[in-house]
Design an enzyme around this catalytic site. Structure first.
Site, mmCIF file in Angstrom:
data_model
loop_
_atom_site.group_PDB
_atom_site.id
_atom_site.type_symbol
_atom_site.label_atom_id
_atom_site.label_comp_id
_atom_site.label_asym_id
_atom_site.label_seq_id
_atom_site.Cartn_x
_atom_site.Cartn_y
_atom_site.Cartn_z
ATOM 1 N N GLU A 133 0.852 -1.204 0.000
ATOM 2 C CA GLU A 133 0.000 0.000 0.000
ATOM 3 C C GLU A 133 0.882 1.246 0.000
ATOM 4 O O GLU A 133 1.999 1.200 0.496
ATOM 5 C CB GLU A 133 -0.832 0.070 1.296
ATOM 6 C CG GLU A 133 -1.640 -1.135 1.606
ATOM 7 C CD GLU A 133 -2.194 -1.094 3.041
ATOM 8 O OE1 GLU A 133 -1.885 -0.156 3.795
ATOM 9 O OE2 GLU A 133 -2.945 -2.022 3.380
ATOM 10 N N LYS A 135 2.371 4.621 1.418
ATOM 11 C CA LYS A 135 2.563 5.121 2.783
ATOM 12 C C LYS A 135 2.350 6.631 2.775
ATOM 13 O O LYS A 135 3.204 7.380 2.324
ATOM 14 C CB LYS A 135 3.976 4.794 3.266
ATOM 15 C CG LYS A 135 4.218 5.205 4.702
ATOM 16 C CD LYS A 135 5.578 4.744 5.166
ATOM 17 C CE LYS A 135 5.786 4.997 6.645
ATOM 18 N NZ LYS A 135 5.573 6.387 7.039
ATOM 19 N N ASP A 137 1.956 10.422 3.959
ATOM 20 C CA ASP A 137 2.701 11.241 4.904
ATOM 21 C C ASP A 137 1.741 12.195 5.603
ATOM 22 O O ASP A 137 1.542 13.323 5.175
ATOM 23 C CB ASP A 137 3.766 12.010 4.123
ATOM 24 C CG ASP A 137 4.938 12.359 5.003
ATOM 25 O OD1 ASP A 137 4.956 11.932 6.159
ATOM 26 O OD2 ASP A 137 5.834 13.056 4.512
ATOM 27 N N TYR A 244 -6.316 2.229 7.380
ATOM 28 C CA TYR A 244 -5.476 1.127 6.912
ATOM 29 C C TYR A 244 -5.175 0.064 7.952
ATOM 30 O O TYR A 244 -4.547 -0.929 7.673
ATOM 31 C CB TYR A 244 -4.180 1.629 6.289
ATOM 32 C CG TYR A 244 -3.411 2.622 7.140
ATOM 33 C CD1 TYR A 244 -2.845 2.235 8.338
ATOM 34 C CD2 TYR A 244 -3.280 3.946 6.731
ATOM 35 C CE1 TYR A 244 -2.159 3.135 9.117
ATOM 36 C CE2 TYR A 244 -2.584 4.854 7.511
ATOM 37 C CZ TYR A 244 -2.025 4.435 8.706
ATOM 38 O OH TYR A 244 -1.349 5.335 9.474
ATOM 39 N N LYS A 332 10.917 2.946 2.034
ATOM 40 C CA LYS A 332 10.937 4.396 1.854
ATOM 41 C C LYS A 332 11.467 4.793 0.481
ATOM 42 O O LYS A 332 12.332 4.121 -0.061
ATOM 43 C CB LYS A 332 11.832 5.025 2.934
ATOM 44 C CG LYS A 332 11.313 4.853 4.347
ATOM 45 C CD LYS A 332 10.104 5.704 4.584
ATOM 46 C CE LYS A 332 9.667 5.760 6.036
ATOM 47 N NZ LYS A 332 10.581 6.462 6.921
ATOM 48 N N CYS A 426 37.122 19.506 24.144
ATOM 49 C CA CYS A 426 35.679 19.727 24.179
ATOM 50 C C CYS A 426 35.387 21.223 24.083
ATOM 51 O O CYS A 426 35.925 22.006 24.876
ATOM 52 C CB CYS A 426 35.108 19.168 25.478
ATOM 53 S SG CYS A 426 33.385 19.586 25.724
ATOM 54 N N CYS A 429 33.705 22.428 27.670
ATOM 55 C CA CYS A 429 34.375 22.487 28.974
ATOM 56 C C CYS A 429 35.885 22.489 28.851
ATOM 57 O O CYS A 429 36.587 22.589 29.857
ATOM 58 C CB CYS A 429 33.917 21.328 29.863
ATOM 59 S SG CYS A 429 34.532 19.734 29.330
ATOM 60 N N CYS A 444 34.401 13.769 24.809
ATOM 61 C CA CYS A 444 34.907 14.646 25.854
ATOM 62 C C CYS A 444 35.164 13.801 27.093
ATOM 63 O O CYS A 444 34.333 12.982 27.478
ATOM 64 C CB CYS A 444 33.854 15.712 26.141
ATOM 65 S SG CYS A 444 34.044 16.530 27.722
ATOM 66 N N CYS A 450 31.587 18.524 32.638
ATOM 67 C CA CYS A 450 31.219 19.138 31.362
ATOM 68 C C CYS A 450 29.737 19.495 31.408
ATOM 69 O O CYS A 450 28.887 18.609 31.496
ATOM 70 C CB CYS A 450 31.496 18.175 30.219
ATOM 71 S SG CYS A 450 30.924 18.807 28.633
HETATM 72 S S1 IVH Z 1 0.211 0.218 8.988
HETATM 73 C C1 IVH Z 1 1.875 -1.453 13.360
HETATM 74 N N1 IVH Z 1 -0.156 1.318 6.679
HETATM 75 O O1 IVH Z 1 3.412 5.074 8.958
HETATM 76 C C2 IVH Z 1 1.751 -0.215 12.542
HETATM 77 N N2 IVH Z 1 0.891 2.640 8.370
HETATM 78 O O2 IVH Z 1 6.073 4.662 9.927
HETATM 79 C C3 IVH Z 1 0.811 -0.441 11.408
HETATM 80 N N3 IVH Z 1 1.426 4.926 7.677
HETATM 81 O O3 IVH Z 1 2.498 4.985 12.338
HETATM 82 C C4 IVH Z 1 0.773 0.748 10.532
HETATM 83 N N4 IVH Z 1 0.638 4.755 5.626
HETATM 84 O O4 IVH Z 1 1.193 6.523 10.706
HETATM 85 C C5 IVH Z 1 0.329 1.497 7.919
HETATM 86 N N5 IVH Z 1 -0.564 2.141 4.584
HETATM 87 C C6 IVH Z 1 -0.109 2.335 5.807
HETATM 88 C C7 IVH Z 1 0.453 3.560 6.225
HETATM 89 C C8 IVH Z 1 0.956 3.664 7.533
HETATM 90 C C9 IVH Z 1 1.212 5.554 6.511
HETATM 91 C C10 IVH Z 1 2.093 5.535 8.839
HETATM 92 C C11 IVH Z 1 1.461 5.272 10.172
HETATM 93 C C12 IVH Z 1 2.533 4.597 10.996
HETATM 94 C C13 IVH Z 1 3.761 5.083 10.308
HETATM 95 C C14 IVH Z 1 4.947 4.188 10.574
#
Ligand code: IVH
Length: 705
Positions: A133, A135, A137, A244, A332, A426, A429, A444, A450
């Site tokens: 799926e 991801k 943001d 999701y 990513k 350092c 300090c 340090c 320090c």
């Molecule tokens: S599943 C156990 N699915 O990414 C966690 N997360 O980096 C299950 N996120 O905290 C999360 N798209 O906020 C899942 N298709 C997707 C997502 C997703 C974005 C976010 C979510 C999570 C974070 C982790």
């Protein structure tokens, strides 16, 4: 004219005398509401009304700075909006995801799944279905439905406790107030609150027009819009929601993610598309490339894709490692890059004395965010890249990570630059800074003389996953340390007492008032009782992060037992040393750092002091104090029939057992699979109980335990 009449008039229609009267009235009123809300937990006005009062107060103060009162509500730290939301504890924690960056990482993810689940390990040809799926943001949010009605929404927060944003989420059009069709009585839908790129651009254009500050990117814009004390502001912002995953549910939702996505959609949620069910690493990578290619044409920002094992029974067996599931990972996208000029290199001193070079840059926008600092990691990195002040450098930023300097553009190097010389003292300090053999980090040697190290340790001590003391931010720690009010962790718990005796009590200091001071003392008081693993983590011992602190807490059980164990282990011929290094995942290097910490007189004093101030709770084993193997030490050997070694280990630990790698006098059970080697003989010699795999399974209450 009565106060009430004044309240009805715009701020710029008031005379200075009237403004002063109004400011006084506002201070009194807001303080009253604060007490009702924070101390009696019984708010007397709606969040919106409260917010309006504070706004009016702030507007008047902008117009008449000379009339700002010593007890001004604006000066109070920790007040709205940060303190304005009620906290909600998540019935099931909201976790994060592990990361994959390269195709190799994706192969590793799949192989770790295959080597955990025996059916897959034994049949390399058997495909495993993985849902892929986008991801998104945005910010994750948990929506609770009871009998099909929306009742509550909470942000992720630290994963265990989030903020109550129910009123705001109610205004999001994508969030159904009532679910279509058949839903479990209790149903928590989790997903992402986000903003489409086009909506974000339009919102920023409106804000710029109105002279308001603009948001850096859609994510910040969504976050700022959701965390409004006045839900009517949230309502005016174009927020959206994708579902999701799920939290607490009163009945199982299905057998696979494919099933559950259908149900989500049937209840009226939008799904994050395009998704695809894949069956191999090649298919996952092809999906990743396709989504990557359409990234800029999607209506929303994504920072990668997420892969999840489709079968829920396998998800359950795979479980979690610290805060991330074994059954999912986030792949990513490559970071965004830009070029800019390096103006200076500053050296920051960390908690353990590490000297970290920080690049100060000509501010530049990278992937929608203005970047003016970047990490240079360490001395060797600067050398390797030959980074010089005045150079044009490539900066990259990926997700939430600190921006990095990738390389220098040599063609653009100006005349007369010189190689950077890393300091050997350092900068805070003046103590000598040395590199340990084989290490990349220069440290340090000043220890606690320090100030930078002392402050960093204190900051770590009160941080979110440690003592989590609200209202004791970086700024305050620095100031209290400089004033000599807080020098050691124990001083935090004497703060109120010291303050009473002080000639300049907190409440009279700039930025503080009687209420905020009181609030801080209360926040400190509530942390006098603390779970063992947090207490260990808070000490900031090198290499002892949250996961290691938990291992130690589980192994030793109590603060006193842990200390005694560490002190006895200073002798490397002792049973205590063998006991420590037999803990799975604690190698000699971590053990060395632990012992080094305990070898220092100063640290022992800090521990004595803390022990006298605190109640450290013994480690509580999850789901497990009642299980037959809770607290027992188990060793597995040979090939198991019904599960892989990683699964056997994870299950034993979930039931409160400790899994060790070798047999010793401390071993309670040796579980013997096929082709067991020398461990069985050693167990016989030491009189350790030996179990066959079926006997073990019976002991832990069956295959499904
Ligand atoms: S599943 C156990 N699915 O990414 C966690 N997360 O980096 C299950 N996120 O905290 C999360 N798209 O906020 C899942 N298709 C997707 C997502 C997703 C974005 C976010 C979510 C999570 C974070 C982790």
């Amino acid at each position: 004219m009565s106060d009430q009449d004044l309240r009805g008039r715009p701020v710029d229609a008031l005379t200075p005398e009237e403004a002063a009267t109004e400011l006084e009235a506002l201070a009194k009123e807001i303080a009253g509401h604060d007490i009702a809300y924070h101390q009696h937990d019984a708010p007397t006005v709606s969040d919106a009304e409260y917010d309006a009062l504070r706004r009016r107060n702030a507007e008047l103060e902008t117009l008449y700075p000379e009339l700002i009162r010593p007890d001004s509500p604006s000066a109070k730290v920790g007040a709205a909006p940060a303190g304005g939301f009620r906290k909600i504890r998540h019935a099931i924690p909201m976790l994060s995801l592990g990361n994959a960056f390269t195709p190799e990482d994706v192969h590793d993810f799949l192989s770790s799944v295959r080597s955990f689940i025996k059916e897959l390990r034994d049949d390399p040809e058997r495909p495993v279905a993985i849902m892929a799926e986008p991801k998104i943001d945005g910010l994750s949010c948990s929506l609770r439905y009871e009998k099909g009605r929306f009742v509550q929404a909470a942000t992720r927060g630290d994963g265990s406790e989030g903020e109550d944003v129910t009123a705001n989420v109610k205004t999001i059009k994508d969030v159904p107030q009532r679910l279509n069709g058949d839903a479990p009585d209790i149903l928590e839908i989790r997903g992402e609150v986000y903003m489409d790129r086009s909506d974000f651009a339009a919102l920023n254009a409106r804000r710029a027009e109105a002279g308001e500050p603009i948001f850096a990117n859609p994510r910040n814009s969504a976050a700022g819009s959701l965390r409004q004390l006045d839900p009517s502001i949230t309502a005016s912002r174009p927020l959206r929601f994708f579902g999701y995953t799920w939290g607490e549910v009163s009945e199982p939702l299905g057998k696979t993610i494919v099933d559950i996505r259908k149900r989500f959609s049937g209840w009226g949620f939008r799904l994050n598309e395009p998704s695809r069910l894949c069956h191999s690493a090649e298919e996952l990578l092809a999906y990743y490339d396709e989504i990557g290619a359409m990234r800029s044409s999607l209506p929303f920002d994504i920072d990668g894709v997420v892969y999840k094992v489709d079968r829920l029974d396998w998800q359950e067996r795979l479980g979690f490692v610290s805060r991330a599931p074994r059954w999912a990972t986030a792949h990513k996208f490559k970071a965004e890059q830009a070029q800019t000029v390096l103006k200076a290199i500053d050296i920051q001193v960390g908690r353990t004395g590490s000297l970290t070079p920080v690049a100060r840059l000509e501010p530049i926008t990278v992937g929608g965010v203005v970047v003016s600092n970047a990490t240079l990691h360490n001395e060797d990195e600067i050398k390797r890249k030959d980074v010089r002040i005045g150079d044009t450098v490539v900066v990259q930023r990926a997700g939430d990570v600190i921006p990095q300097i990738v390389q220098v553009i040599l063609e653009r190097r100006p005349e007369g630059t010189v190689e950077y010389v890393f300091p050997d003292h350092c900068p805070e300090c003046g103590s000598l800074a040395v590199r340990e053999e084989g290490g990349a980090i220069r440290r340090c040697t000043g220890g606690l003389i320090c100030p930078a190290q002392a402050v960093e340790r204190l900051r770590h001590f009160v941080s979110r996953n440690a003592f989590d003391i609200e209202g004791l931010g970086d700024k305050h720690i620095r100031a209290f340390h400089a004033d000599g009010l807080i020098r050691t962790p124990g001083d935090i718990f004497r703060l109120e007492e010291k303050d009473k005796a002080s000639l300049t009590p907190l409440r009279n200091r700039e930025g503080w008032g009687p209420k905020s001071a009181q609030k801080l003392f209360e926040a400190i008081e509530t942390r006098r009782t603390i779970p063992l693993d947090r207490a260990i983590y808070a000490l900031g011992i090198r290499q002892v992060g949250e996961a290691t602190a938990k291992l130690l807490a589980r192994h030793y059980g109590s603060f006193a037992a842990w200390r005694a164990g560490m002190e006895a282990a200073q002798d490397r011929d002792s049973e205590a040393w063998r006991d420590l290094t037999a803990i799975d995942q604690i190698g000699p290097s971590v053990a060395d750092d632990l012992l080094a910490f305990f070898a220092e007189e100063h640290n022992r004093t800090v521990l004595d002091d803390l022990a006298a101030q605190l109640t450290v709770q013994d480690f509580v084993r999850s789901r497990a104090t009642s299980s037959a193997v809770a607290g027992k030490t188990v060793v597995f050997t040979g090939t198991l029939e019904t599960m892989t070694r990683p699964e056997a280990k994870a299950r034993a630990e979930a039931l409160g057992a400790k899994v060790a790698g070798s047999v010793s006098g401390k071993t309670d059970y040796l579980v013997v699979g096929a082709d067991a080697g020398s461990k069985a003989a050693k167990a016989r010699e030491l009189g350790v109980t030996t179990l066959t795999e079926p006997e073990w399974i019976e002991l832990i209450g069956g295959a499904g335990a």
